[in-house]
Design an enzyme around this catalytic site. Sequence first.
Site, PDB file in Angstrom:
ATOM      1  N   HIS A  70       0.841  -1.211   0.000  1.00 18.43           N
ATOM      2  CA  HIS A  70       0.000   0.000   0.000  1.00 18.43           C
ATOM      3  C   HIS A  70       0.870   1.253   0.000  1.00 18.43           C
ATOM      4  O   HIS A  70       1.326   1.702   1.055  1.00 18.43           O
ATOM      5  CB  HIS A  70      -0.913  -0.020   1.235  1.00 18.43           C
ATOM      6  CG  HIS A  70      -1.982   1.026   1.225  1.00 18.43           C
ATOM      7  ND1 HIS A  70      -3.262   0.793   1.676  1.00 18.43           N
ATOM      8  CD2 HIS A  70      -1.978   2.320   0.817  1.00 18.43           C
ATOM      9  CE1 HIS A  70      -3.995   1.886   1.558  1.00 18.43           C
ATOM     10  NE2 HIS A  70      -3.224   2.844   1.041  1.00 18.43           N
ATOM     11  N   HIS A  72       1.507   5.269  -2.138  1.00 19.22           N
ATOM     12  CA  HIS A  72       1.043   6.273  -3.094  1.00 19.22           C
ATOM     13  C   HIS A  72       2.286   6.850  -3.768  1.00 19.22           C
ATOM     14  O   HIS A  72       3.101   7.502  -3.112  1.00 19.22           O
ATOM     15  CB  HIS A  72       0.258   7.374  -2.372  1.00 19.22           C
ATOM     16  CG  HIS A  72      -0.969   6.852  -1.688  1.00 19.22           C
ATOM     17  ND1 HIS A  72      -2.203   6.809  -2.304  1.00 19.22           N
ATOM     18  CD2 HIS A  72      -1.150   6.318  -0.451  1.00 19.22           C
ATOM     19  CE1 HIS A  72      -3.102   6.274  -1.469  1.00 19.22           C
ATOM     20  NE2 HIS A  72      -2.473   5.969  -0.336  1.00 19.22           N
ATOM     21  N   ARG A  74       2.131   8.841  -6.525  1.00 13.19           N
ATOM     22  CA  ARG A  74       1.764  10.222  -6.921  1.00 13.19           C
ATOM     23  C   ARG A  74       1.917  10.561  -8.401  1.00 13.19           C
ATOM     24  O   ARG A  74       1.477  11.626  -8.815  1.00 13.19           O
ATOM     25  CB  ARG A  74       2.541  11.262  -6.106  1.00 13.19           C
ATOM     26  CG  ARG A  74       2.361  11.139  -4.602  1.00 13.19           C
ATOM     27  CD  ARG A  74       0.926  11.285  -4.170  1.00 13.19           C
ATOM     28  NE  ARG A  74       0.800  11.453  -2.733  1.00 13.19           N
ATOM     29  CZ  ARG A  74      -0.262  11.083  -2.035  1.00 13.19           C
ATOM     30  NH1 ARG A  74      -1.297  10.524  -2.641  1.00 13.19           N
ATOM     31  NH2 ARG A  74      -0.312  11.274  -0.737  1.00 13.19           N
ATOM     32  N   ASN A 104      -5.050   6.659  -6.757  1.00 16.15           N
ATOM     33  CA  ASN A 104      -5.524   8.046  -6.646  1.00 16.15           C
ATOM     34  C   ASN A 104      -4.507   9.068  -7.178  1.00 16.15           C
ATOM     35  O   ASN A 104      -4.134  10.011  -6.491  1.00 16.15           O
ATOM     36  CB  ASN A 104      -5.967   8.386  -5.217  1.00 16.15           C
ATOM     37  CG  ASN A 104      -4.852   8.284  -4.185  1.00 16.15           C
ATOM     38  OD1 ASN A 104      -3.817   7.681  -4.433  1.00 16.15           O
ATOM     39  ND2 ASN A 104      -5.065   8.895  -3.031  1.00 16.15           N
ATOM     40  N   ASP A 162      -8.824   3.344  -2.935  1.00 15.24           N
ATOM     41  CA  ASP A 162      -8.163   3.874  -1.739  1.00 15.24           C
ATOM     42  C   ASP A 162      -8.005   5.394  -1.780  1.00 15.24           C
ATOM     43  O   ASP A 162      -7.681   5.986  -2.804  1.00 15.24           O
ATOM     44  CB  ASP A 162      -6.782   3.253  -1.554  1.00 15.24           C
ATOM     45  CG  ASP A 162      -6.131   3.778  -0.279  1.00 15.24           C
ATOM     46  OD1 ASP A 162      -6.639   3.440   0.792  1.00 15.24           O
ATOM     47  OD2 ASP A 162      -5.177   4.555  -0.373  1.00 15.24           O
ATOM     48  N   HIS A 189     -10.589   0.683   1.352  1.00 16.23           N
ATOM     49  CA  HIS A 189     -10.370   1.817   2.261  1.00 16.23           C
ATOM     50  C   HIS A 189     -11.660   1.938   3.062  1.00 16.23           C
ATOM     51  O   HIS A 189     -12.636   2.528   2.606  1.00 16.23           O
ATOM     52  CB  HIS A 189     -10.074   3.090   1.462  1.00 16.23           C
ATOM     53  CG  HIS A 189      -9.893   4.296   2.341  1.00 16.23           C
ATOM     54  ND1 HIS A 189      -8.706   4.971   2.449  1.00 16.23           N
ATOM     55  CD2 HIS A 189     -10.748   4.936   3.171  1.00 16.23           C
ATOM     56  CE1 HIS A 189      -8.836   5.978   3.298  1.00 16.23           C
ATOM     57  NE2 HIS A 189     -10.072   5.979   3.745  1.00 16.23           N
ATOM     58  N   HIS A 242      -5.090  -0.440   6.037  1.00 12.05           N
ATOM     59  CA  HIS A 242      -4.800   0.387   7.225  1.00 12.05           C
ATOM     60  C   HIS A 242      -5.801   0.312   8.384  1.00 12.05           C
ATOM     61  O   HIS A 242      -6.481   1.281   8.701  1.00 12.05           O
ATOM     62  CB  HIS A 242      -4.567   1.856   6.838  1.00 12.05           C
ATOM     63  CG  HIS A 242      -5.438   2.415   5.746  1.00 12.05           C
ATOM     64  ND1 HIS A 242      -6.802   2.427   5.823  1.00 12.05           N
ATOM     65  CD2 HIS A 242      -5.122   2.979   4.549  1.00 12.05           C
ATOM     66  CE1 HIS A 242      -7.281   2.987   4.724  1.00 12.05           C
ATOM     67  NE2 HIS A 242      -6.290   3.319   3.932  1.00 12.05           N
ATOM     68  N   ASN A 288      -5.597   9.470   7.147  1.00 10.45           N
ATOM     69  CA  ASN A 288      -6.883   8.762   7.129  1.00 10.45           C
ATOM     70  C   ASN A 288      -6.640   7.269   7.020  1.00 10.45           C
ATOM     71  O   ASN A 288      -5.990   6.863   6.062  1.00 10.45           O
ATOM     72  CB  ASN A 288      -7.707   9.140   5.902  1.00 10.45           C
ATOM     73  CG  ASN A 288      -8.736  10.193   6.168  1.00 10.45           C
ATOM     74  OD1 ASN A 288      -8.918  11.049   5.354  1.00 10.45           O
ATOM     75  ND2 ASN A 288      -9.403  10.128   7.285  1.00 10.45           N
ATOM     76  N   ASP A 315       1.379   2.641   3.781  1.00 14.19           N
ATOM     77  CA  ASP A 315       0.485   3.704   3.314  1.00 14.19           C
ATOM     78  C   ASP A 315       1.299   4.976   3.040  1.00 14.19           C
ATOM     79  O   ASP A 315       0.856   6.089   3.341  1.00 14.19           O
ATOM     80  CB  ASP A 315      -0.657   3.972   4.304  1.00 14.19           C
ATOM     81  CG  ASP A 315      -1.792   4.750   3.640  1.00 14.19           C
ATOM     82  OD1 ASP A 315      -1.707   5.035   2.430  1.00 14.19           O
ATOM     83  OD2 ASP A 315      -2.771   5.092   4.349  1.00 14.19           O
TER      84      ASP A 315
HETATM   85  O1  DOR Z   1      -3.838   9.448   4.863  1.00 11.81           O
HETATM   86  C1  DOR Z   1      -4.113   9.071   3.749  1.00 11.81           C
HETATM   87  N1  DOR Z   1      -3.476   9.553   2.667  1.00 11.81           N
HETATM   88  N2  DOR Z   1      -5.080   8.188   3.603  1.00 11.81           N
HETATM   89  C2  DOR Z   1      -5.537   7.851   2.399  1.00 11.81           C
HETATM   90  O2  DOR Z   1      -6.386   7.032   2.318  1.00 11.81           O
HETATM   91  C3  DOR Z   1      -5.034   8.488   1.192  1.00 11.81           C
HETATM   92  C4  DOR Z   1      -3.665   8.963   1.389  1.00 11.81           C
HETATM   93  C5  DOR Z   1      -3.224   9.935   0.312  1.00 11.81           C
HETATM   94  O3  DOR Z   1      -3.436   9.646  -0.861  1.00 11.81           O
HETATM   95  O4  DOR Z   1      -2.638  10.954   0.664  1.00 11.81           O
HETATM   96 ZN    ZN Z   2      -6.469   4.434   2.320  1.00  8.97          ZN
END
Ligand code: DOR
Ligand code: ZN
Length: 434
Positions: A70, A72, A74, A104, A162, A189, A242, A288, A315
Amino acid sequence: MCLHIMGGRIIDPGHYEGTGDIVVVDGRIAAVIPAGSPAPTVDASKSFHPAPRIVDARGRIVTPGLIDPHVHLREPGFEHKETIASGCRAAVCGGFTAVCCMANTRPVNDDVSVTRFILARAAEAGLARVYPAAAITMGLEGRVPCDYEGLKAAGAVAISDDGRPLLDSRLMRRALEKAARLKMAVISHSEDPYLVEGGVMNEGPVATELGVAGIPNAAESIMVLREIALCELTGAPVHIAHVSTRESVKAIREAKKRGVPVTAETAPHYFLLTDEAVRRHGADAKMNPPLRSEKDRLAVRQGLADGTIDCIATDHAPHAPEEKAVGLEKAPNGIIGLETAVPLSLSLVSEGVLSLSALIAKMSTAPARILGIPCGLRVGMPADVTLIDPDLEYTIEPSLFRSRSRNSPFLGMKVKGKAVMTIVAGRIVFEDNL
Ligand code: DOR
Ligand code: ZN
């Protein structure tokens, strides 16, 4: 190309544990030689290659390449926070040979063109393996399902909205059914957006004292219970991202006892920190789901110990300093984690929560099983290997990070244990020079 990794403490969870050597030839594991085997070890690798590179692994733990299910990355769209190259650099420096990246981005990974783009950029970077999670719904908007079959063919291993909870239960049901047929993981999520809305941190005394709106535990557990219900209805597996609350841990534990195919992950911040951390770290402790209470933290640790929580994810959610600097209420959610996960998670071993091999399993073979990707140190497998120095003591400092972002509540913390070499497909992609 031949590597001879000598004298390390090999931990291949469920298969082999002991001191020995690993020989890597042409990107694959060619031999695992337990210490004391009759063959003199260097000579043994010479039968594979005349001049192997010798890696002295004495005093190091040698594990299957760590996998973060998990993150990101970007890119595309938010390259000021992280790029696929910088994220992969952070991954290998943290000991991860593979990451599963969430959808995302901008554009969202809801189309084969985006999946292919991510894989092409990852191949260019040539560092960690990148396994994309595609979106469940177009634009993560919760209305129109994506073409999972096409996305799988393009290289996505999982689907997830997510960052945004998927409210429509019927759509989630269909996604679970389709993904199970395609053997794609579904990563949930789990948060009820109505209960989250307006909330800045955990609902409780700290939020009250800071004068900000809270997010109750029920925001998470309501959705965890829904996913479990859908899992029972469809028989299709679901993976809960998470996990942060004691109620979620309890629900997952009971579901597993009934034989429901639910799996779960948590992240180091949930087993190490509570909402108290928000007082000191402000927006760098905002994510989150939010950091919870001490009771929740202890329940998450218990969930890791008894197998309720299958794996550890970071995460990794990079945000630029100026984006986080706008105050707790307005700052975006998320913290980085790829470069701190190994020492932070090793604390579970020193504190007696997990055995070393159970921890390694939660960071390698368990996420691999959930995502359906290879992992392990058996002969013939791709040579993805992580070497960890369990005794190295140092302070987490921003200057150490290869990530483009710095948003971590762990800055300044003294830790012990570090990934010191990361090998992907037999290539050394990171070597510590601390
Ligand atoms: O804290 C978080 N950041 N929770 C998420 O689900 C998304 C993530 C983000 O993309 O920044
Ligand atoms: Zn998430």
